[in-house]
Enzyme design. Structure first.
Site: not given
Length: 177
Positions: A100, A103, A105, A132, A160
């Site tokens: 997802e 960040d 990595r 990011k 979500p």
């Protein structure tokens, strides 16, 4: 210092996944299967399957100690679930690893390196919903195709699928800056 947070709806994610699928379809490689990194890569991989129509396999690792947004990590990544042995149906094929967020990595580097060690795949790609914009501790190995849906600030991302109250989640998502 409090961590800045952002919320995304399923609709936001769907549109981003469609964009990633178009990037992948326009790339110079055709992928034959996906390997989702659990738990964050499961839902994006399933959504990508609607566009790419390729099967999904999964691996799971443990690195982040909690889901509260603290960012605390373990000293090392551990395999929780792995493809061992690699299924015959994907040997020698082009695989796309899905998560997802890119960040630190660290997880991406670990999973991609472990999969490359087997030398049982042709080409590899790595796809994430969010990349990011920050200094990474890990690296994407050479010759791995990279696909990111959106470049984002280094904020805590609320997806979500992590929501307990989806209506409250979506209300917060509608107030994006």
């Amino acid at each position: 210092m409090s961590v800045k947070k952002i919320w995304y709806t399923y609709d936001d994610i769907h549109r981003t996944i469609k964009n990633i699928a178009e990037q992948i379809q326009n790339a110079d490689v055709q992928f034959h299967a996906m390997i989702a990194i659990g738990g964050g890569g499961f839902i994006p991989a399933r959504m990508l399957r609607s566009f790419l129509e390729i099967p999904i396999y999964t691996v799971s690792t443990a690195y982040y100690l909690d889901e509260s947004g603290s960012g605390e990590t373990a000293n090392e990544i551990k395999k929780v679930q792995w493809l061992d042995p690699i299924p015959d149906t994907i040997l020698g094929k082009n695989i796309l690893v899905v998560d997802e967020v890119d960040d630190s990595r660290v997880t991406a580097e670990f999973v991609l390196n472990e999969l490359q060690k087997t030398q049982q795949f042709n080409e590899m790609g790595f796809a994430v919903i969010h990349n990011k914009l920050k200094e990474k501790r890990g690296i994407i190995p050479q010759n791995v195709h990279y696909f990111a849906g959106i470049e984002v600030e280094d904020w805590w991302i609320n997806y979500p699928w992590d929501a307990i109250d989806i209506d409250a989640h979506n209300a917060r998502a509608s107030h994006k800056s």
